[in-house]
Design a protein around this motif. Structure first.
Motif, PDB file in Angstrom:
ATOM      1  N   THR A   1       8.368  33.065 -34.138  1.00  0.00           N
ATOM      2  CA  THR A   1      10.010  32.495 -34.982  1.00  0.00           C
ATOM      3  C   THR A   1       9.904  32.151 -36.156  1.00  0.00           C
ATOM      4  O   THR A   1       8.755  31.948 -37.072  1.00  0.00           O
ATOM      5  N   PHE A   2      11.263  32.528 -36.642  1.00  0.00           N
ATOM      6  CA  PHE A   2      11.176  32.190 -37.960  1.00  0.00           C
ATOM      7  C   PHE A   2      12.882  32.223 -37.896  1.00  0.00           C
ATOM      8  O   PHE A   2      14.048  32.321 -37.414  1.00  0.00           O
ATOM      9  N   ASN A   3      12.991  31.589 -39.557  1.00  0.00           N
ATOM     10  CA  ASN A   3      14.059  30.516 -39.420  1.00  0.00           C
ATOM     11  C   ASN A   3      15.611  32.062 -39.887  1.00  0.00           C
ATOM     12  O   ASN A   3      15.174  33.004 -40.542  1.00  0.00           O
ATOM     13  N   VAL A   4      16.133  33.100 -39.363  1.00  0.00           N
ATOM     14  CA  VAL A   4      17.209  33.958 -39.246  1.00  0.00           C
ATOM     15  C   VAL A   4      17.506  33.961 -40.447  1.00  0.00           C
ATOM     16  O   VAL A   4      18.636  34.944 -40.622  1.00  0.00           O
ATOM     17  N   ASN A   5      18.525  32.260 -41.023  1.00  0.00           N
ATOM     18  CA  ASN A   5      18.983  32.422 -42.214  1.00  0.00           C
ATOM     19  C   ASN A   5      18.547  32.804 -43.213  1.00  0.00           C
ATOM     20  O   ASN A   5      19.098  32.643 -44.618  1.00  0.00           O
ATOM     21  N   ASP A   6      16.988  32.326 -43.388  1.00  0.00           N
ATOM     22  CA  ASP A   6      16.542  32.966 -44.582  1.00  0.00           C
ATOM     23  C   ASP A   6      16.275  34.298 -44.551  1.00  0.00           C
ATOM     24  O   ASP A   6      14.527  34.965 -43.609  1.00  0.00           O
TER      25      ASP A   6
ATOM     26  N   ALA B   1      11.961  35.636 -45.012  1.00  0.00           N
ATOM     27  CA  ALA B   1      11.629  34.944 -43.606  1.00  0.00           C
ATOM     28  C   ALA B   1      11.700  36.122 -42.308  1.00  0.00           C
ATOM     29  O   ALA B   1      11.234  36.937 -42.273  1.00  0.00           O
ATOM     30  N   VAL B   2      13.321  36.827 -42.980  1.00  0.00           N
ATOM     31  CA  VAL B   2      13.352  38.027 -41.653  1.00  0.00           C
ATOM     32  C   VAL B   2      12.435  38.855 -41.988  1.00  0.00           C
ATOM     33  O   VAL B   2      11.925  39.852 -41.501  1.00  0.00           O
TER      34      VAL B   2
END
Length: 647
Positions: free
Chosen positions: A65-70, A73-74
């Protein structure tokens, strides 16, 4: 340097050049094949890693689980997925372990920072160094490729990219080190060098063998040349034999190169042969000059009846060029269907000589034939080793006698006219001068004036006659060149066409299709022919047919001009070429005399035949070259003008 050493060096050099060229080409092809194979294999490995990377990302991102807009993080999720995927890492390690040329495998993001690097994990999250594309080695020359592989160690990349939404996402890079390429290529290179060395050793052996084999006959040739020199020396009085026996050992002692000895002997023999050839050539040229001036045709045959010597005069008897007769058999020269050919061939077949036998040919020519067989009477037996055939034209002899007689007559006339012109010219000039003085000093009445005018007119006419005599006996400056007689005849007919039409004369002409080459003065020949054509037209006051034909008989070019007039009386015929002799009221008696004189200047002749049905003039000029033989024979076979007119 000896010839044997030169041969060894030459063959060795050629073999070295061939082997070097082939080895260089072989090395270049071998290296390119290996580079292409390595590039293809590495590219396939890069695509396998790329496929495994895609699967690792798909499976890894589903579990995280991660922030796809970061973006950070991706990137961290992708890097973790790649580093923890056992299948991807096993594939990368296997490629590094089992590929002989692969140095490392890296997966980088779009900025070139390593997401996964093996076997050096310390490069993870670090910027990867810039490397040249491995595909650039495929387009280099052999010398550039060798310099790259065997030069300073370098690393090249083979890349495969993965795009996301049309933008670069990550790239698989496989490093290929040139040191590994060199280690893989060295066994093949050693094999090529061994082949090169083997070829050089073989070339030396072959060169030595070929040199010995090539020079083996030289000694035999040298001995035979010694024998030949001794034989020639004995035939020339022993002088050459002393030279050969005395100088050959000295030459052998001076140098052991057999080729140089043989070369010297051949040079001496060649010089003697050239001397003999010069003598033979001079004799042949003299003989050809003699034969070309003979009026009789002569053919010398060998034992097997082949012509080896032919005079130029034979051409007018057989209708073929002498070059065609040289080397030909008697059956190829003479046709049995002709009287002359039948007589000659029967005599050859029977082996019987001919002693001045006269033959009348199909064209009416009288030919005297003589055939003598040449025998060798050594040993009490006679063996024929050749024959000499002589063809004598009886008509030519009669024509020559007639021409000589007419030439003597014309020469006498020339001397007479020259003397008369010289003796009369000066008194006439004096009379003219004193007549003018008398006219100026005395006033005469009309009857006396009339008589003076008549005297002056007659003196002027007498002066013109004397001037004509002087011009006729004066030497003519000839401008002899080769012409096609057809052009001269056509020009004369064009000039005379207007006058012929005015007299109601119909012109008929016949010219051959092939050139008739003569060496003449074109202006004088035109004048001579024009005189005859106009004379023929004047002989037909009521009009008629004027027939002009050009033909040749192998020796002469003949222009025949025939009219349909009343003919020339037999008692007048011998005098028609005399100067000032004419039977016409307004004739001058100069035209035919001038025509005869022009033909004489050009080694020609004028013949005339006349009857009650017309007169035929034949202007004969010597041919400069032989025209179409077949056409010439056809024209020569014409027996009369009537046959030609009816054709």
């Amino acid at each position: 340097m000896k010839l044997k050493t030169k041969l060894v060096l030459l063959i060795t050099g050629l073999v070295f050049l061939v082997i070097s060229t082939l080895s260089w080409l072989y090395l270049g092809q071998l290296l390119q094949v290996y580079i292409n194979q390595s590039y293809t294999t590495t590219t396939e490995a890069a695509h396998q890693v790329l496929f495994a990377t895609r699967q690792a990302i798909d499976s890894g991102l589903r579990e995280r689980t991660f922030n796809v807009n970061d973006p950070a993080a991706v990137r961290a999720a992708v890097a973790d997925s790649l580093r923890t995927n056992q299948g991807l890492n096993a594939l990368i390690n296997s490629i590094i372990d089992y590929s002989p040329t692969v140095l490392d495998v890296s997966i980088a993001d779009s900025q070139g920072r390593a997401l996964l690097s093996a076997p050096n994990a310390a490069l993870n999250d670090q910027m990867l160094p810039h490397r040249e594309n491995y595909g650039s080695l495929r387009g280099q020359t052999l010398w550039q490729t060798l310099h790259t592989i065997f030069g300073p160690p370098q690393v090249y990349n083979v890349s495969a990219g993965l795009d996301l939404s049309g933008k670069p996402f990550l790239t698989v890079r496989i490093g290929v080190r040139t040191t590994f390429l060199k280690n893989s290529f060295r066994p093949w290179l050693l094999e090529a060098l061994w082949l090169f060395a083997l070829g050089m050793i073989t070339s030396l052996a072959v060169a030595a063998f070929v040199a010995n084999l090539a020079l083996a006959p030289i000694e035999t040739i040298s001995r035979r040349l010694d024998l030949l020199e001794q034989t020639q020396g004995e035939e020339s009085g022993g002088e050459l034999a002393a030279e050969s026996s005395g100088t050959v050992p000295a030459r052998r002692a001076a140098g052991s190169d057999a080729v140089a000895q043989v070369s010297g002997k051949i040079e001496r023999l060649g010089q003697r042969m050239r001397n003999v050839e010069e003598v033979f050539t001079a004799l042949k040229e003299n003989l050809d000059q003699v034969l070309s001036k003979l009026q009789d045709g002569m053919i010398l045959f060998t034992r097997d009846s082949r012509a080896i010597l032919v005079s130029s005069a034979v051409e007018r008897f057989v209708g073929r060029h002498r070059d065609e007769l040289l080397g030909a058999d008697v059956r190829e020269i003479f046709d049995r269907e002709t009287r002359l050919g039948r007589l000659v061939r029967d005599s050859f077949e029977a082996g019987m000589s001919i002693v001045q036998e006269e033959v009348t040919t199909e064209t009416g020519r009288q030919v005297q034939v003589s055939l003598d067989f040449i025998h060798d009477g050594q040993g009490g037996e006679q063996h024929s080793f050749g024959a000499l055939l002589t063809l004598h034209d009886l008509e030519s002899m009669q024509e020559l006698e007639s021409e000589l007689e007419l030439s003597r007559r014309m020469a006498s006339i020339g001397r007479l006219t020259a003397g008369v012109g010289h003796e009369v010219k000066n008194p006439i000039n004096a009379i003219v001068v004193h007549l003018e003085l008398l006219r100026n000093k005395v006033e005469l009445k009309e009857p006396a004036q009339k008589h003076l005018d008549i005297i002056q007119s007659e003196i002027r006419r007498l002066d013109r006659v004397v001037q004509t005599l002087v011009d006729f006996s004066r030497p003519v400056d000839l401008h002899m060149r080769e012409y096609d007689l057809r052009q001269i005849v056509q020009q004369v007919l064009t000039l005379a066409s207007v006058e012929l039409e005015g007299r109601g004369v119909t012109l008929k002409s016949s010219l051959p299709e092939f050139p008739v080459t003569v060496k003449v003065d074109a202006d004088l020949t035109t004048q001579a022919l024009l005189n005859v054509v106009i004379n023929g037209a004047q002989a037909m006051p009521d009009g008629g047919l004027l027939d002009v034909r050009l033909a040749e008989d192998g020796r002469w070019a003949i222009i025949r001009v025939r009219d349909e007039g009343t003919g020339i009386p037999p008692e007048v015929l011998p005098r028609i070429f005399d100067l000032y002799y004419t039977t016409k009221k307004d004739g001058s008696g100069i035209g035919l005399a001038m025509t005869y004189r022009i033909l004489q200047f050009q080694n020609g002749r004028v013949d005339v035949e006349s009857s009650s049905g017309g007169t035929e003039f034949s202007l004969c000029l010597p041919l400069q070259g032989v025209s179409d033989p077949a056409a010439r024979v056809e024209l020569a076979s014409e027996s009369s003008w009537n046959e030609g007119t009816g054709a």
